[in-house]
Design a protein around this motif. Structure first.
Motif, mmCIF file in Angstrom:
data_model
loop_
_atom_site.group_PDB
_atom_site.id
_atom_site.type_symbol
_atom_site.label_atom_id
_atom_site.label_comp_id
_atom_site.label_asym_id
_atom_site.label_seq_id
_atom_site.Cartn_x
_atom_site.Cartn_y
_atom_site.Cartn_z
ATOM 1 N N VAL A 152 42.640 37.606 34.111
ATOM 2 C CA VAL A 152 43.940 37.213 33.523
ATOM 3 C C VAL A 152 44.863 36.486 34.756
ATOM 4 C CG1 VAL A 152 44.565 39.664 34.609
ATOM 5 C CG2 VAL A 152 45.916 38.529 32.659
ATOM 6 N N GLU A 153 45.595 35.879 34.309
ATOM 7 C CA GLU A 153 46.302 34.994 35.312
ATOM 8 C C GLU A 153 47.615 36.076 35.928
ATOM 9 O OE1 GLU A 153 45.928 31.846 36.512
ATOM 10 O OE2 GLU A 153 44.153 31.903 35.001
ATOM 11 N N LEU A 154 47.557 36.242 37.257
ATOM 12 C CA LEU A 154 48.471 37.281 37.910
ATOM 13 C C LEU A 154 49.957 37.038 37.411
ATOM 14 C CD1 LEU A 154 46.652 37.642 41.239
ATOM 15 C CD2 LEU A 154 46.787 39.393 39.335
ATOM 16 N N GLU A 155 49.963 35.878 37.165
ATOM 17 C CA GLU A 155 51.709 35.623 36.863
ATOM 18 C C GLU A 155 51.984 36.085 35.311
ATOM 19 O OE1 GLU A 155 52.582 31.515 36.842
ATOM 20 O OE2 GLU A 155 51.014 30.863 34.948
ATOM 21 N N ASP A 156 50.937 36.597 34.776
ATOM 22 C CA ASP A 156 50.999 37.106 33.049
ATOM 23 C C ASP A 156 50.908 38.516 33.153
ATOM 24 O OD1 ASP A 156 51.271 34.366 32.323
ATOM 25 O OD2 ASP A 156 49.168 34.260 31.846
ATOM 26 N N THR A 157 50.620 39.002 34.048
ATOM 27 C CA THR A 157 50.487 40.516 34.336
ATOM 28 C C THR A 157 51.830 41.315 34.179
ATOM 29 O OG1 THR A 157 50.185 40.525 36.648
ATOM 30 C CG2 THR A 157 48.248 40.779 35.308
ATOM 31 N N GLY A 161 34.341 31.567 48.129
ATOM 32 C CA GLY A 161 34.303 30.903 49.340
ATOM 33 C C GLY A 161 35.228 31.634 50.352
ATOM 34 N N PRO A 162 35.630 31.564 51.525
ATOM 35 C CA PRO A 162 36.597 32.118 52.371
ATOM 36 C C PRO A 162 38.027 32.195 51.999
ATOM 37 C CG PRO A 162 36.017 30.234 53.277
ATOM 38 C CD PRO A 162 35.096 30.177 52.090
ATOM 39 N N THR A 163 38.430 31.704 51.219
ATOM 40 C CA THR A 163 39.794 31.714 50.656
ATOM 41 C C THR A 163 39.979 31.915 49.135
ATOM 42 O OG1 THR A 163 40.177 29.369 50.910
ATOM 43 C CG2 THR A 163 40.969 30.696 52.776
ATOM 44 N N PRO A 164 39.262 32.875 48.397
ATOM 45 C CA PRO A 164 39.142 32.694 47.055
ATOM 46 C C PRO A 164 40.743 32.775 46.473
ATOM 47 C CG PRO A 164 38.778 34.860 48.022
ATOM 48 C CD PRO A 164 38.922 34.120 49.217
ATOM 49 N N SER A 165 40.493 32.296 45.090
ATOM 50 C CA SER A 165 41.904 32.327 44.184
ATOM 51 C C SER A 165 41.912 33.420 43.372
ATOM 52 C CB SER A 165 42.069 30.866 43.752
ATOM 53 O OG SER A 165 40.864 30.897 42.672
ATOM 54 N N SER A 166 40.884 34.376 43.352
ATOM 55 C CA SER A 166 40.644 35.550 42.369
ATOM 56 C C SER A 166 40.498 36.674 43.439
ATOM 57 C CB SER A 166 39.820 35.182 41.446
ATOM 58 O OG SER A 166 38.635 35.053 41.750
ATOM 59 N N ALA A 167 40.770 37.860 42.562
ATOM 60 C CA ALA A 167 40.360 39.201 43.141
ATOM 61 C C ALA A 167 39.912 40.059 42.156
ATOM 62 C CB ALA A 167 41.637 39.959 43.711
ATOM 63 N N ILE A 168 38.737 40.942 42.491
ATOM 64 C CA ILE A 168 38.259 41.671 41.570
ATOM 65 C C ILE A 168 38.825 43.059 41.639
ATOM 66 C CG2 ILE A 168 35.888 42.273 40.890
ATOM 67 C CD1 ILE A 168 34.743 40.025 42.894
ATOM 68 N N LYS A 183 45.426 33.694 42.200
ATOM 69 C CA LYS A 183 46.268 33.492 41.027
ATOM 70 C C LYS A 183 45.476 34.260 39.893
ATOM 71 C CE LYS A 183 48.463 30.194 43.280
ATOM 72 N NZ LYS A 183 49.796 30.485 43.588
ATOM 73 N N THR A 184 44.278 34.966 40.091
ATOM 74 C CA THR A 184 43.643 35.367 38.815
ATOM 75 C C THR A 184 43.143 36.597 39.556
ATOM 76 O OG1 THR A 184 43.101 33.130 38.204
ATOM 77 C CG2 THR A 184 41.852 35.078 37.251
ATOM 78 N N ALA A 185 43.195 37.807 38.533
ATOM 79 C CA ALA A 185 42.586 38.784 38.559
ATOM 80 C C ALA A 185 41.275 38.860 37.651
ATOM 81 C CB ALA A 185 43.245 40.201 38.238
ATOM 82 N N ILE A 186 40.218 39.718 38.405
ATOM 83 C CA ILE A 186 38.986 39.756 37.392
ATOM 84 C C ILE A 186 38.868 41.229 36.984
ATOM 85 C CG2 ILE A 186 36.676 39.716 37.321
ATOM 86 C CD1 ILE A 186 36.846 36.984 39.086
#
Length: 281
Positions: A114-119, A208-215, A244-247
């Protein structure tokens, strides 16, 4: 744990004879499976089934490396995106080896993004029963001792649950401490200091070291509403870290968190299957 590894030049399988209960009956599990071809895989799976029969066990679950604390599940559907950190993976032909050997699906799971801006931007109503706080970064062993105690209580009624020792749990989780971000390790704590729930999140370092998603890897609660509060805090913290994104990772289809993930607008990008076979059925 009683186990035996069957290995050929082109395939490998570990048979765990002391697996969890399946419908109240002791089962063995097949884990650590890999094969270069379906034919090579069938050879070790057939040998594993014979080993289980000889041990007087008539049920097998797989893939599962002994219990649900360790690796289990096949990927059954994917949108083709790169696996995230700590996600189960397998070659596309490997599940078919189990299906061809008479296994069928006994449990289903999914991961969604999910896009974090949509949560949900509005915090859930405050609770008088607990407060949510982030880990302070101190005493990681003490942290995981608390997590273990609550996990054992919260997950004990789950299908295929099998208890492990605290020392085994710590050996699995303490090595990931260097990758942890304390902002994503959250507790719902009652006013007497006891835990009502926890959430374990981690940046998706597979990017990578600067991920755009969090789990959102694991959460459990013993208090109604704690899960929603923990998830909201996780989404907010991940966004503040620049993600930007959550998993929403590895959720059982029938879990309450599946409904919560759908309510957040998350889109399923991977499905997983746990398979089983009753040898005398």
């Amino acid at each position: 744990m009683t186990k035996e590894t069957i290995k050929t030049a082109d395939a490998k399988l570990t048979v765990y004879l002391n697996g969890p209960n399946w419908e109240g009956v002791q089962a063995a599990t097949f884990g650590d499976f890999s094969c270069k071809s379906p034919e090579a895989g069938a050879q070790v799976v057939d040998a594993g089934i014979e080993l289980v029969r000889n041990a007087g066990i008539d049920r097998v679950i797989g893939p599962m490396s002994g219990d649900t604390w360790h690796n289990y599940r096949f990927v059954s559907y994917s949108d083709g995106s790169t696996p995230f950190l700590m996600e189960p993976t397998n070659k596309t032909h490997e599940p078919e080896v189990f299906w061809s050997a008479g296994f069928s699906e006994i449990s289903r799971y999914f991961s969604a993004r999910v896009e974090l801006e949509d949560t949900d931007k509005v915090a859930p109503p405050e609770s008088d029963g607990f407060e949510v706080e982030a880990w302070d970064g101190n005493d990681p062993e003490g942290l995981f001792r608390q997590v273990f105690a609550l996990s054992a209580q919260a997950f004990s009624k789950n299908a295929f649950y099998k208890p492990i020792s605290e020392s085994e749990f710590l050996a699995m989780y303490l090595p990931v401490v260097p990758m942890m971000k304390r902002e994503l390790i959250l507790f719902a704590r009652r006013h007497d200091g006891n835990l009502a729930g926890f959430l374990f999140g981690i940046p998706n370092y597979a990017e990578g070291p600067t991920p755009s998603s969090a789990i959102l890897k694991t959460y459990a609660s013993l208090e109604p509403g704690a899960g929603r509060h923990l998830a909201h805090k996780f989404h907010k913290a991940a966004a503040e870290m620049g993600c930007k994104t959550a998993i929403h990772a590895l959720i059982h289809d029938d879990n309450k968190s599946a409904d919560r993930s759908a309510a957040e607008g998350a889109t399923i990008f991977r499905r997983y299957s746990l398979l089983g076979r009753k040898l005398n059925g």
